[in-house]
Write a protein that holds these residues in place. Structure first.
Motif, PDB file in Angstrom:
ATOM      1  N   ARG A 262      11.869   0.707  -5.291  1.00 16.27           N
ATOM      2  CA  ARG A 262      10.420   0.610  -5.076  1.00 16.27           C
ATOM      3  C   ARG A 262       9.870   1.661  -4.122  1.00 16.27           C
ATOM      4  NH1 ARG A 262       8.130  -4.262  -3.823  1.00 16.27           N
ATOM      5  NH2 ARG A 262       7.423  -3.897  -1.729  1.00 16.27           N
ATOM      6  N   GLY A 265      10.345   5.682  -7.869  1.00 11.96           N
ATOM      7  CA  GLY A 265       9.582   5.424  -9.099  1.00 11.96           C
ATOM      8  C   GLY A 265       9.143   3.981  -9.241  1.00 11.96           C
ATOM      9  N   LEU A 301       1.555  -0.437   2.199  1.00 11.94           N
ATOM     10  CA  LEU A 301       0.572  -0.227   1.141  1.00 11.94           C
ATOM     11  C   LEU A 301       1.261   0.586   0.045  1.00 11.94           C
ATOM     12  CD1 LEU A 301      -2.322  -1.102   0.913  1.00 11.94           C
ATOM     13  CD2 LEU A 301      -3.015   1.122   1.779  1.00 11.94           C
ATOM     14  N   MET A 302       1.635  -0.088  -1.030  1.00 13.26           N
ATOM     15  CA  MET A 302       2.391   0.602  -2.083  1.00 13.26           C
ATOM     16  C   MET A 302       1.487   1.611  -2.799  1.00 13.26           C
ATOM     17  SD  MET A 302       5.155  -0.645  -1.333  1.00 13.26           S
ATOM     18  CE  MET A 302       6.265   0.172  -2.456  1.00 13.26           C
ATOM     19  N   GLY A 303       2.072   2.760  -3.160  1.00 12.16           N
ATOM     20  CA  GLY A 303       1.270   3.812  -3.787  1.00 12.16           C
ATOM     21  C   GLY A 303       0.583   4.704  -2.762  1.00 12.16           C
ATOM     22  N   ARG A 307       6.787  11.569   1.115  1.00 15.45           N
ATOM     23  CA  ARG A 307       7.646  12.343   2.002  1.00 15.45           C
ATOM     24  C   ARG A 307       7.124  13.771   2.165  1.00 15.45           C
ATOM     25  NH1 ARG A 307      12.987  12.239   3.450  1.00 15.45           N
ATOM     26  NH2 ARG A 307      12.495  10.144   4.115  1.00 15.45           N
ATOM     27  N   PHE A 353      -4.017   5.390   8.789  1.00  9.80           N
ATOM     28  CA  PHE A 353      -3.644   6.174   7.596  1.00  9.80           C
ATOM     29  C   PHE A 353      -4.004   7.650   7.768  1.00  9.80           C
ATOM     30  CE2 PHE A 353      -3.475   1.883   6.134  1.00  9.80           C
ATOM     31  CZ  PHE A 353      -2.432   1.887   5.236  1.00  9.80           C
ATOM     32  N   ASP A 363       1.729   7.114  -7.994  1.00 11.59           N
ATOM     33  CA  ASP A 363       1.928   5.760  -8.517  1.00 11.59           C
ATOM     34  C   ASP A 363       0.733   4.849  -8.305  1.00 11.59           C
ATOM     35  OD1 ASP A 363       4.525   6.124  -9.475  1.00 11.59           O
ATOM     36  OD2 ASP A 363       5.319   6.011  -7.452  1.00 11.59           O
TER      37      ASP A 363
HETATM   38  N1  CMC Z   1       1.960   1.831   4.258  1.00 18.52           N
HETATM   39  C1  CMC Z   1       1.920   1.708   5.607  1.00 18.52           C
HETATM   40  N2  CMC Z   1       2.503   2.572   6.458  1.00 18.52           N
HETATM   41  C2  CMC Z   1       3.155   3.620   5.913  1.00 18.52           C
HETATM   42  C3  CMC Z   1       3.236   3.818   4.516  1.00 18.52           C
HETATM   43  C4  CMC Z   1       2.607   2.880   3.678  1.00 18.52           C
HETATM   44  N3  CMC Z   1       2.663   3.008   2.348  1.00 18.52           N
HETATM   45  N4  CMC Z   1       3.964   4.936   4.258  1.00 18.52           N
HETATM   46  C5  CMC Z   1       4.316   5.430   5.445  1.00 18.52           C
HETATM   47  N5  CMC Z   1       3.833   4.633   6.446  1.00 18.52           N
HETATM   48  C6  CMC Z   1       3.959   4.873   7.900  1.00 18.52           C
HETATM   49  C7  CMC Z   1       5.352   4.530   8.397  1.00 18.52           C
HETATM   50  O1  CMC Z   1       5.430   3.176   8.812  1.00 18.52           O
HETATM   51  C8  CMC Z   1       5.508   5.503   9.543  1.00 18.52           C
HETATM   52  O2  CMC Z   1       4.752   5.016  10.634  1.00 18.52           O
HETATM   53  P1  CMC Z   1       5.242   5.296  12.158  1.00 18.52           P
HETATM   54  O3  CMC Z   1       5.203   6.793  12.293  1.00 18.52           O
HETATM   55  O4  CMC Z   1       4.248   4.587  12.981  1.00 18.52           O
HETATM   56  O5  CMC Z   1       6.610   4.724  12.251  1.00 18.52           O
HETATM   57  C9  CMC Z   1       4.804   6.762   9.026  1.00 18.52           C
HETATM   58  O6  CMC Z   1       3.810   6.283   8.106  1.00 18.52           O
HETATM   59  C10 CMC Z   1       5.728   7.750   8.312  1.00 18.52           C
HETATM   60  O7  CMC Z   1       6.389   7.050   7.265  1.00 18.52           O
HETATM   61  P2  CMC Z   1       7.911   7.270   6.836  1.00 18.52           P
HETATM   62  O8  CMC Z   1       8.413   6.022   6.196  1.00 18.52           O
HETATM   63  O9  CMC Z   1       8.666   7.815   8.001  1.00 18.52           O
HETATM   64  O10 CMC Z   1       7.741   8.413   5.786  1.00 18.52           O
HETATM   65  P3  CMC Z   1       8.801   8.801   4.691  1.00 18.52           P
HETATM   66  O11 CMC Z   1       8.547  10.213   4.338  1.00 18.52           O
HETATM   67  O12 CMC Z   1      10.179   8.432   5.112  1.00 18.52           O
HETATM   68  O13 CMC Z   1       8.442   7.825   3.446  1.00 18.52           O
HETATM   69  C11 CMC Z   1       7.483   6.950   1.490  1.00 18.52           C
HETATM   70  C12 CMC Z   1       7.686   8.201   2.362  1.00 18.52           C
HETATM   71  C13 CMC Z   1       6.887   7.351   0.143  1.00 18.52           C
HETATM   72  C14 CMC Z   1       8.836   6.273   1.208  1.00 18.52           C
HETATM   73  C15 CMC Z   1       6.530   5.977   2.234  1.00 18.52           C
HETATM   74  O14 CMC Z   1       5.273   6.595   2.466  1.00 18.52           O
HETATM   75  C16 CMC Z   1       6.355   4.651   1.507  1.00 18.52           C
HETATM   76  O15 CMC Z   1       7.156   3.739   1.676  1.00 18.52           O
HETATM   77  N6  CMC Z   1       5.283   4.524   0.648  1.00 18.52           N
HETATM   78  C17 CMC Z   1       5.106   3.351  -0.142  1.00 18.52           C
HETATM   79  C18 CMC Z   1       6.006   3.410  -1.381  1.00 18.52           C
HETATM   80  C19 CMC Z   1       5.497   4.415  -2.406  1.00 18.52           C
HETATM   81  O16 CMC Z   1       4.308   4.441  -2.739  1.00 18.52           O
HETATM   82  N7  CMC Z   1       6.433   5.214  -2.963  1.00 18.52           N
HETATM   83  C20 CMC Z   1       6.107   6.192  -4.013  1.00 18.52           C
HETATM   84  C21 CMC Z   1       6.277   7.607  -3.576  1.00 18.52           C
HETATM   85  S1  CMC Z   1       5.542   8.760  -4.725  1.00 18.52           S
HETATM   86  C22 CMC Z   1       6.492   8.630  -6.141  1.00 18.52           C
HETATM   87  C23 CMC Z   1       7.827   9.273  -5.990  1.00 18.52           C
HETATM   88  O17 CMC Z   1       7.885  10.502  -5.962  1.00 18.52           O
HETATM   89  O18 CMC Z   1       8.805   8.534  -5.914  1.00 18.52           O
END
Ligand code: CMC
Length: 424
Positions: A262, A265, A301-303, A307, A353, A363
């Motif tokens: 999740r 994709g 918040l999904m979507g 990264r 945000f 997504d």
């Molecule tokens: N809702 C709330 N807070 C968020 C979210 C979110 N969707 N995404 C990131 N954050 C926060 C996170 O808690 C962190 O906060 P802090 O700096 O205070 O600890 C900060 O933003 C940075 O987040 P991260 O988890 O370190 O960033 P990452 O690059 O490791 O993760 C991600 C990227 C896509 C996994 C993440 O943004 C996420 O979980 N999003 C929701 C799931 C999603 O929509 N995934 C689809 C990605 S696009 C399709 C694909 O290519 O797969």
């Protein structure tokens, strides 16, 4: 002039080459780091690690730019067919008319899937997750097409590629039919790829079927928008599995499993589940916004967020517009589209945000289109995989042609020091 980066450790200074990409992306080539210094790098999640030099996809996350082989994503999404883009990704250039026709015909020739695959499909329990079924069937295809494993000539590689593109659309459509409890449709080679996919997914045996051009245009765009995204989790998986010479289909099957999660994709399924939850809860988006910001709550918040993108995901903009077009054409009023738009507006104006540069990703709106086409929620990630296939193939092919070594990261061991089983 060769540019160098200096690293000092224990009174010695070491030089490492600076690598500059076409768009001035910079990296330090540390191939000789361990042999020169005894050190390794530590980078969980590979946030700062380049695993390869690639000339397939360019992504500028700060400015929201995505290009395949130099072409902007909105140019391709608005002006090309998915098969044209597949050719571009895999072989590096836009095909001439002749080359495109040959490629399409070669794919058509491979569109029969061994009938025994249907027995495997039927043996999955009702309710099996379509991504698990898709990964299994992709692996099963190896046994029926053993020539696809050892592809040490251009011809054999080309054959394995067209085989996979052809058969993958058939098994993806069959996974959809299985999820809906409907009879399987075979490929109709008189149709172009997207129209054929639509009939395999949506045609019922008791009525005529003709595809809707707004729907096929939306499917074409969705597949193109998902077709590659450089070294993400599933693509890195495909390259690393392929680097052990496991074969194309096995590498893709592993990529499908990686895509399922999740955070990758699987987010398109998670988005719709989240929007439905908000709707059932009365539609108050602000409560969910608060939960997403609460570090003691696991809800995200999904979507939202990415990264690499620290700006609008260019794919999300196109998909949002396409969602509006499809719903309008089909005469569907879906309350969750409004919930999604409200959520987007709130997030774009919310300090949490904004500070973290979290924008809607690919997504966020794609599921709304799939839902309008009556594709079950659990099938959404299969649709993503169908789009991502040419990107995975292109990346696998590039890895093979570059003779990249087997992927094998190192680690810093933090377990027990030596001990033995003798009792004191
Ligand atoms: N809702 C709330 N807070 C968020 C979210 C979110 N969707 N995404 C990131 N954050 C926060 C996170 O808690 C962190 O906060 P802090 O700096 O205070 O600890 C900060 O933003 C940075 O987040 P991260 O988890 O370190 O960033 P990452 O690059 O490791 O993760 C991600 C990227 C896509 C996994 C993440 O943004 C996420 O979980 N999003 C929701 C799931 C999603 O929509 N995934 C689809 C990605 S696009 C399709 C694909 O290519 O797969």
């Amino acid at each position: 002039m060769d540019e160098k980066i200096k690293l000092s450790y224990e009174d010695k200074v070491y030089d490492f080459p600076l690598v500059r990409g076409t768009e001035n992306e910079l990296g330090i080539d540390i191939k000789t780091l361990r042999s020169k210094t005894g050190l390794i790098t530590l980078d969980p999640g590979y946030k700062n690690t380049g695993s390869c030099v690639s000339n397939i996809t360019y992504l500028d996350g700060e400015n929201g730019v995505l290009r395949y082989r130099g072409y902007d994503i909105d140019d391709l999404a608005n002006n090309s067919s998915f098969i044209e883009v597949s050719y571009l990704l895999v072989f590096g250039e836009m095909p001439s008319e002749d080359k495109l026709t040959k490629f399409e015909n070669d794919i058509r020739k491979e569109s029969l899937v061994h009938e025994d695959i249907t027995s495997i499909l039927k043996s999955f329990p009702h309710g099996a997750h379509p991504m698990g079924v898709l990964a299994s069937l992709t692996s099963a295809l190896i046994s029926f097409n053993p020539g696809s494993v050892d592809v040490n000539s251009d011809d054999k590689m080309y054959h394995a590629i067209v085989q996979l593109i052809a058969k993958f659309s058939v098994i993806s459509a069959w996974v959809h039919r299985k999820a809906k409890g409907l009879p399987l449709n075979y490929s109709d080679n008189s149709l172009p790829y997207i129209e054929n996919l639509a009939q395999m997914m949506f045609k019922n045996p008791n009525e005529e079927y003709s595809s809707n051009s707004v729907v096929t245009s939306a499917l074409n765009k969705l597949l193109i928008l998902h077709a590659d995204h450089e070294q993400n989790c599933s693509t890195s998986t495909v390259r690393i599995v392929g680097s052990s010479e496991a074969g194309l289909f096995a590498s893709i099957s592993a990529g499908i499993s990686a895509l399922w999660g999740r955070l990758h994709g699987g987010a398109n399924q998670a988005v719709i589940e989240m929007l439905e939850l908000i709707k059932r809860d009365g539609g108050d988006t602000s409560r969910f916004m608060e939960k997403a910001k609460d570090k003691n709550h696991p809800f995200r918040l999904m979507g939202f967020g990415h990264r690499v993108y620290k700006n609008f995901d260019p794919r999300a903009k196109i998909i949002k517009k396409t969602a509006d077009e499809v719903l309008k054409d089909l005469g569907i009023v879906d309350p969750i589209l409004n919930i999604a738009k409200n959520l987007e507006q709130e997030a774009l104006n919310d300090k949490y945000f904004v500070d973290r540069k979290l924008y809607p990703n690919v997504d966020f709106y794609s599921g709304i289109i799939y839902r309008a086409l009556e594709i079950p929620t659990e099938m959404f990630t299969v649709m993503f995989a169908l789009g991502r296939l040419p990107g995975w193939i292109a990346q696998w092919r590039e890895m093979k042609l570059n003779s990249e070594p087997i992927g094998r990261p190192r680690q810093i061991y933090s377990g027990s020091k030596y001990r033995n089983t003798e009792r004191a």
